[in-house]
Scaffold this motif. Structure first.
Motif: not given
Length: 933
Positions: A415, A600, A716, A720, A724
């Motif tokens: 990531t 981000s 994002v 993400v 995540t």
């Protein structure tokens, strides 16, 4: 906070018609106020503290013709025709007289007028000629009626020209078109409703967040118009306010409605579910809203007034959204009542039908009692008996978090690597104020811009103005020519067509045409080179120059915003660390959240750079020209995205922490907390992305890069980073994720986003079992170094508590704790029906404390006059004078007669019973009881 929101939610539910009516009345009254005040949007922009703005202000006083706005009327031979054709010259000269008669136009010089050299010109190839129109005032402040009249005269000129010739108008006056709304933005609302319907599974539930948001943006937009009556507000401001208010208004209501339906699924009655959802999700909404508001108000750190106004307006929109969410949503939940109770899924119904009747609990006195609503304080269970449609969702999100945490190191590396790759183009990010070159292709101003670049060079679209005082010069005309020669020799200068003093011969200006366009970095280099030349020119000619003009103002704005970016980033990062540490009582979680936010932001900058400068997907997004993005994009994007990123962090991680607090299992809580909150976070993020992205395809060039950056940043950050990367990092850290130094824990205030205090208050609602007990304590430990335990204490209404102690500090600690002024170290304590320390503020309003040793009997009289429910009187032993003691006894008798429960404290052998009214039941704590001493 959660207790106050619980009461607010219950009150709004009960008085739903009044709450809804009140908000509608606010909307109507504000609308009427806006109409009466007549506030109008003012697009004038001033940038204090810059050389270009200061020089422009001086020119407005000494050389107003040069300080105003210019427009350019371009005549071109489209088929290569020469503009010195007599028919063309006659049409242009006639048009120049008509342009000069327009109100606000100070001069209109024909390019064929040889008496005013330098004001207008023809191209070297003879195929184009520019007529320069000078207007009074700033371009964005000039009314649309003037612009429309100039466009009409240009059309008349085009019609009067021979075949093969065309006339268009553009220039500084038409370089900025402030944005408005289009039908495209409504698509974001449609997408939001579809997502809400899929998430909540009910038209009534899905409509509530939309109504909440629409009312909020209506009120906030009207407030902006009201503010426009008192201060300068650009038309970009209500658009940003609308974009933010719509997005957060939907999201905040979604969080509360979603939690409400979870609680309804556990069997809670609707009014209790609404109150508890407002207490828990509402606390997170307030925290999230505060972070957005603080970040937006922080935009004023740039020192640019219109940007600060934009930030305040955006913060106001978010604040209105928060207030409406925690009041109107519970009221709407009251209107819906039991209709929002989710139905069991098909899977749950099949399981219930297949369950053997033999295992069903038999009716009778031995049957287990059914769970009452008061016991159903936990969120919806994570089992097979799912409600509504979350069975498939839960399996999906359970698989998501399982995949993210199975190999956490791999998740982190993949990531972070992917985000770094997307962020890499941000190294090429260039900032500038937009000019006519970014206007829609085919518009008159864009056609004019492109044709001027073709025939005169790109610098002709943004000439620089060099000005200074010439009041001490003996030969001002020669001085201006000397300065012009010095500037003409600089690299990057294409031409110096004009060098002249004003009519009063005290100020001179030199017009410098760069070889590059207004937003080209080389033009900024030329501006800096001219400014670096100032000491030399001042020494040689006594001319203290300053560079101004539309292009120089844009360059200075970009530089000022660039300089403010780092302080703003430090402000935002520092704020996030402090706020998240307060919420999560952790060191690792805030650090992880802040790093995720910065990633981000970097990805958002990288994607914006790829689209607007590298051209990736530019045609699909209707980007009219590649080049720098608007100067205030980074700082606005950082401020807004900070608040939204903290939203997702709070809503997701608070549920994980809530499960961890209840279970003590750090890694297991990641999965349960994630599954509980991932669906609603996903819905919120999709809605945000839809609302922001709707402003991209047809949006104004000022808003387009900001909207795209926010859409990418939200996507994002939510999917993400928060859904995540965060679970993977928490999996790696385990219990260490929730470690915090005790000293820091004591120093920072607590913000109970998860509603732990409310949960404790609800579970202890039945204790001590009687409404007559005014002071109840069990296993109480005082906040002193060697605090003692009070195993059990019940003081009923009409009784008195007398405490004897040898240690004055410990005695004061007990009395201060009982009156809500000192937090207990451990144990349970209720005073006047309020649990401490959760309801300390309520207890302090109802409980008085007087220290007779330091305050005296007069303070006791004042305390009795207030009529407290509980009155603690410390150090009664210091009152030894007979008359004073009788006065104290009389005051306490008055208090007892008024229903006050008395708590008296004494040090040493001096008794206190003689101060109480005869017949008062007394509970005594003494050293022999082992409680104190």
């Amino acid at each position: 906070m959660s207790s106050a929101l619980y009461r607010l939610g219950r009150a709004a539910y009960a008085r739903r018609r009044a709450v809804i009516g009140a908000w509608l009345a606010v909307l109507v009254l504000l609308g009427a106020g806006a109409v009466l005040l007549g506030g109008k949007l003012d697009n004038s922009v001033t940038i204090p503290g810059t050389e270009s703005q200061a020089a422009l202000d001086r020119l407005a006083a000494t050389f107003p013709e040069a300080a105003g706005t210019t427009a350019q009327v371009l005549v071109v031979g489209t088929d290569g025709g020469q503009v010195d054709d007599p028919a063309v010259v006659a049409a242009v000269d006639d048009a120049a007289q008509r342009f000069a008669d327009v109100q606000g136009v100070t001069s209109a010089v024909s390019p064929f007028d040889t008496t005013t050299p330098g004001a207008s010109e023809t191209s070297d190839d003879g195929e184009a000629a520019i007529m320069v129109l000078s207007l009074r005032g700033e371009g964005v402040a000039i009314g649309a009626d003037v612009k429309d009249e100039l466009r009409a005269l240009t059309d008349d000129l085009a019609a009067a020209l021979p075949d093969g010739y065309d006339a268009t108008i553009g220039g500084q006056l038409f370089s900025q078109e402030f944005p408005g709304l289009s039908i495209t933005e409504a698509l974001g609302v449609v997408v939001a409703f579809v997502v809400l319907l899929l998430t909540l599974g009910s038209f009534a539930a899905a409509g509530m967040p939309l109504l909440n948001a629409l009312l909020g943006v209506g009120i906030s937009t009207i407030l902006v118009l009201v503010a426009a009556a008192f201060t300068s507000v650009t038309s970009t401001t209500p658009l940003l306010s609308l974009m933010l208010g719509l997005a957060v208004g939907i999201d905040y209501a979604l969080f509360i409605v979603s939690r409400h339906r979870e609680l309804l699924a556990t069997g809670l009655p609707p009014d209790e579910a609404a109150a508890r959802s407002n207490a828990t999700a509402g606390s997170a909404v307030i925290f999230a809203g505060l972070t957005v508001m603080i970040a937006l108000v922080g935009l004023s750190v740039a020192g640019i007034p219109f940007l600060g106004v934009m930030g305040v307006a955006g913060a106001m929109a978010v604040g209105v959204a928060v207030l409406i969410s925690i009041t109107l949503v519970p009221a709407m939940l009251g209107v819906a009542g039991a209709r929002l109770v989710p139905r069991p899924s098909r899977r749950a119904r099949r399981h219930a039908a297949a369950r053997p009747a033999a295992v069903q609990p038999a009716a009778g006195r031995d049957a287990a009692p059914a769970a009452t609503p008061a016991d159903a304080s936990d969120p919806a269970p994570h089992g097979d008996d799912e409600w509504d449609l979350p069975a498939q969702h839960n399996r999906f999100f359970a698989g998501w978090v399982r995949l993210a945490t199975a190999k956490p190191w791999i998740t982190v590396v993949v990531t972070v690597g992917a985000m770094a790759a997307l962020a890499f183009p941000a190294l090429d990010l260039r900032l500038a104020l937009p000019d006519a070159g970014v206007q829609p292709t085919g518009s008159s101003q864009r056609v004019t811009y492109d044709r001027i670049s073709e025939h005169f060079g790109p610098g002709a679209n943004g000439p620089l103005v060099v000005t200074g005082s010439i009041v001490t010069s003996d030969d001002p005309l020669q001085l201006m020519q000397d300065v012009a020669d010095e500037l003409r020799a600089l690299p990057g200068v294409q031409d110096v067509p004009l060098a002249t003093p004003n009519a009063s011969i005290d100020t001179g200006i030199v017009q410098v045409v760069p070889t590059t366009g207004p937003t080209d970095p080389k033009t900024a280099d030329l501006v800096n080179a001219i400014r670096d030349l100032r000491p030399e020119i001042k020494e040689k000619y006594g001319f203290d120059l300053a560079v101004t003009g539309f292009t120089a103002v844009g360059i200075d704005v970009s530089a000022k915003l660039g300089a403010a970016l780092l302080p703003f980033a430090v402000f935002v990062v520092g704020l996030s660390l402090v706020l998240l540490t307060m919420v999560f009582r952790s060191v690792a979680v805030p650090l992880k959240a802040t790093v995720g936010y910065l990633l981000s932001v970097a990805v958002a900058f990288g994607v914006v750079t790829s689209v607007f400068e590298h051209g990736v997907g530019a045609d699909l997004l209707h980007v009219s020209r590649l080049g720098p993005v608007i100067s205030f994009m980074p700082i606005v994007l950082m401020g807004v995205l900070f608040g939204l990123a903290m939203d997702y962090e709070v809503f997701l991680v608070s549920r994980i922490r809530e499960d961890y607090v209840h279970s003590g299992k750090a890694r297991a809580s990641i999965a349960t907390g994630f599954v509980s909150s991932a669906k609603v976070v996903t819905a919120a993020a999709v809605i945000m992305v839809a609302v922001f992205f709707a402003f991209v395809p047809e949006g104004d060039i000022n808003i387009k890069p900001i909207a795209l950056g926010l859409a990418v940043g939200v996507a994002v950050d939510a999917f993400v980073v928060r859904m995540t990367l965060v679970p993977a990092v928490l999996q790696l850290l385990g219990d260490k994720a929730w470690w915090m130094p005790k000293s820091l824990d004591r120093a920072l205030p607590s913000f109970d986003v998860e509603g732990e205090s409310l949960h404790r208050e609800i579970t202890m609602r039945a204790w001590p079992g009687s409404d007559d007990v005014v002071v109840a304590a069990r296993d109480l430990r005082l906040a002193v170094a060697d605090g003692a335990d009070l195993v059990q204490l019940d003081v009923r209404r009409g009784d008195a508590l007398v405490v004897h102690a040898e240690d004055p500090a410990r005695l004061a600690a007990l009395l201060l704790t009982v009156t809500g002024r000192l937090e207990p170290a451990a144990g349970d304590l209720k005073v006047a029906g309020y649990l401490l320390p959760v309801r300390a503020a309520a207890v302090r309003r109802r409980a008085g404390y007087v220290d007779l040793r330091t305050e005296g009997v007069d303070a006791l009289a004042a305390a009795v006059a207030e009529g407290p429910t509980v009155l603690a009187v410390d150090r009664t032993d210091v009152v030894t004078d007979v008359r004073e003691r009788r006065r104290v006894a009389a005051l306490l008798a008055d208090a007892a007669a008024g229903g006050t429960t008395l708590v008296l404290g004494t040090v040493g052998p001096q008794p206190a019973d003689d101060l109480l009214p005869d017949g008062t039941p007394v509970t005594t704590l003494a050293p022999s009881a082992g409680a104190l001493g």
